[in-house]
Write an enzyme that holds these catalytic residues in place. Structure first.
Site, mmCIF file in Angstrom:
data_model
loop_
_atom_site.group_PDB
_atom_site.id
_atom_site.type_symbol
_atom_site.label_atom_id
_atom_site.label_comp_id
_atom_site.label_asym_id
_atom_site.label_seq_id
_atom_site.Cartn_x
_atom_site.Cartn_y
_atom_site.Cartn_z
ATOM 1 N N HIS A 297 -3.142 -4.392 3.050
ATOM 2 C CA HIS A 297 -4.115 -3.743 3.957
ATOM 3 C C HIS A 297 -3.590 -3.490 5.363
ATOM 4 O O HIS A 297 -3.911 -2.452 5.934
ATOM 5 C CB HIS A 297 -5.436 -4.519 4.050
ATOM 6 C CG HIS A 297 -6.425 -3.918 5.027
ATOM 7 N ND1 HIS A 297 -7.064 -2.724 4.773
ATOM 8 C CD2 HIS A 297 -6.858 -4.334 6.252
ATOM 9 C CE1 HIS A 297 -7.867 -2.446 5.811
ATOM 10 N NE2 HIS A 297 -7.741 -3.399 6.711
ATOM 11 N N ASN B 143 -10.221 -1.653 0.376
ATOM 12 C CA ASN B 143 -11.419 -1.103 1.002
ATOM 13 C C ASN B 143 -11.510 0.417 0.852
ATOM 14 O O ASN B 143 -12.567 0.996 1.072
ATOM 15 C CB ASN B 143 -11.471 -1.488 2.488
ATOM 16 C CG ASN B 143 -10.241 -1.061 3.252
ATOM 17 O OD1 ASN B 143 -9.111 -1.399 2.880
ATOM 18 N ND2 ASN B 143 -10.427 -0.309 4.323
ATOM 19 N N HIS B 144 -10.401 1.074 0.470
ATOM 20 C CA HIS B 144 -10.436 2.529 0.256
ATOM 21 C C HIS B 144 -10.667 2.901 -1.209
ATOM 22 O O HIS B 144 -10.492 4.071 -1.575
ATOM 23 C CB HIS B 144 -9.147 3.177 0.764
ATOM 24 C CG HIS B 144 -9.023 3.175 2.258
ATOM 25 N ND1 HIS B 144 -9.832 3.943 3.071
ATOM 26 C CD2 HIS B 144 -8.213 2.479 3.088
ATOM 27 C CE1 HIS B 144 -9.508 3.727 4.336
ATOM 28 N NE2 HIS B 144 -8.534 2.843 4.375
ATOM 29 N N ASP C 282 0.825 -1.218 0.000
ATOM 30 C CA ASP C 282 0.000 0.000 0.000
ATOM 31 C C ASP C 282 0.860 1.270 0.000
ATOM 32 O O ASP C 282 1.602 1.516 0.952
ATOM 33 C CB ASP C 282 -0.915 0.041 1.226
ATOM 34 C CG ASP C 282 -1.793 -1.196 1.378
ATOM 35 O OD1 ASP C 282 -1.304 -2.315 1.129
ATOM 36 O OD2 ASP C 282 -2.964 -1.031 1.767
ATOM 37 N N HIS D 140 -0.577 -2.847 6.312
ATOM 38 C CA HIS D 140 0.543 -1.894 6.233
ATOM 39 C C HIS D 140 1.754 -2.342 7.060
ATOM 40 O O HIS D 140 2.683 -1.565 7.248
ATOM 41 C CB HIS D 140 0.128 -0.481 6.654
ATOM 42 C CG HIS D 140 -0.878 0.160 5.737
ATOM 43 N ND1 HIS D 140 -1.015 1.527 5.612
ATOM 44 C CD2 HIS D 140 -1.791 -0.368 4.884
ATOM 45 C CE1 HIS D 140 -1.973 1.794 4.738
ATOM 46 N NE2 HIS D 140 -2.464 0.654 4.279
HETATM 47 FE FE LIG Z 1 -4.068 0.319 2.893
HETATM 48 FE FE LIG Z 2 -7.039 -1.322 3.148
#
Ligand SMILES: [Fe+2]
Ligand SMILES: [Fe+2]
Length: 284
Positions: free
Chosen positions: A195, A87-88, A28, A197
């Site tokens: 996700h 999810n973002h 990410d 991180h």
């Molecule tokens: Fe993320």
């Molecule tokens: Fe995420």
């Protein structure tokens, strides 16, 4: 028993039938700090690993929330071949303007039917091709369609056309991610988590030939909390009041994985964690 000199000659001979795809997968990318780290790190990574295909997770690329068309194009100009989300995905409304016209981007395939964008695509670069699939977990995340059944449907169909398949499983729970690794073992070439991180220390090749890591980690500030300024995150934890999170601009970290895939069998030959830091400027 062969002499040492003979073994050395054998080691230098090209191995027939072994054709690799070198894949760099980047965790990410968080906000401007993550984008700065990506731009700074890519030249060194390209020369060290010679990746044919580079994929990155971009769900936090715009201020930690979603991605814009301008940022996606910047990534492509720097040499990223495909972008996965999570999810973002919908946090920046700009995505609705371009996701349906961008074949190099995928959002979780198990979002409800009719959702804009696509859950998988085939990336072609440097004479190689790699299918990328994005799936989202549903433990400690919104209750969307079953990622395991979605994986069955998509990967089994893709395997009829493409040997090498990367699954970015965007999920919170380590158990759900490990379960997906075993579920896809021998069917996907790579199952890489995103996700959390936080890079996990469990990179491995599963018995069926799938390269696996529970979480790839992130690209962004290492002085914040998951890439965001720690003051607001701490305030929210301590008070349970709403707080606006901003991207932290401290020294960066860069987390990714590199894998060599056998182009003929679709199996992974090697997976390696990559960790780079602005203040140390070295690879572990
Ligand atoms: Fe993320
Ligand atoms: Fe995420």
């Amino acid at each position: 028993m062969e002499s040492e000199a003979y073994i050395q000659v054998l080691q230098k001979l090209p191995v027939r039938g072994v054709i690799d795809i070198n894949v760099l997968f980047i965790g990410d990318i968080v906000g401007s700090t993550g984008r700065k780290a990506l731009k700074a790190s890519l030249p060194e990574l390209k020369s060290k690993y010679n990746p044919h295909i580079i994929i990155a997770n971009g769900e936090n690329a715009a201020s930690g929330r979603g991605i814009t068309s301008a940022i996606a194009n910047e990534f492509f100009n720097w040499g990223i071949h495909g972008i996965t989300m999570g999810n973002h995905t919908w946090d920046n409304k700009d995505i609705f303007e371009f996701i349906d016209d961008e074949p190099r981007m995928v959002r979780p395939a198990n979002f409800p039917p009719g959702t804009p964008g696509q859950g998988y695509t085939v990336i072609k670069a440097n004479g190689k091709q790699l299918a990328i699939v994005n799936l989202q977990g549903r433990t400690f995340l919104p209750a969307i369609d079953c990622p395991f059944r979605a994986a069955d449907d998509i990967v089994d169909e893709l395997r009829l056309k493409v040997k090498c398949i990367l699954v970015d499983f965007h999920a919170e729970a380590t158990s759900e991610k490990i379960a997906m690794g075993w579920h896809m073992d021998g069917r996907a070439s790579m199952v890489v988590g995103t996700h959390t991180h936080v890079q996990s220390n469990d990179d491995t090749i599963l018995p069926g030939g799938t390269a696996y890591i529970t979480d790839t980690g992130m690209v962004g500030s290492k002085e914040g909390i998951l890439g965001m300024q720690r003051e607001a995150v701490l305030y929210k934890f301590k008070t349970q009041l709403p707080a606006r999170f901003q991207v932290d601009e401290g020294k960066w970290q860069f987390h990714a994985v590199f894998a060599e895939l056998d182009e003929t069998s679709g199996k992974a030959r090697r997976i390696e964690k990559i960790r780079m830091y602005e203040d140390e400027w070295r690879m572990d």
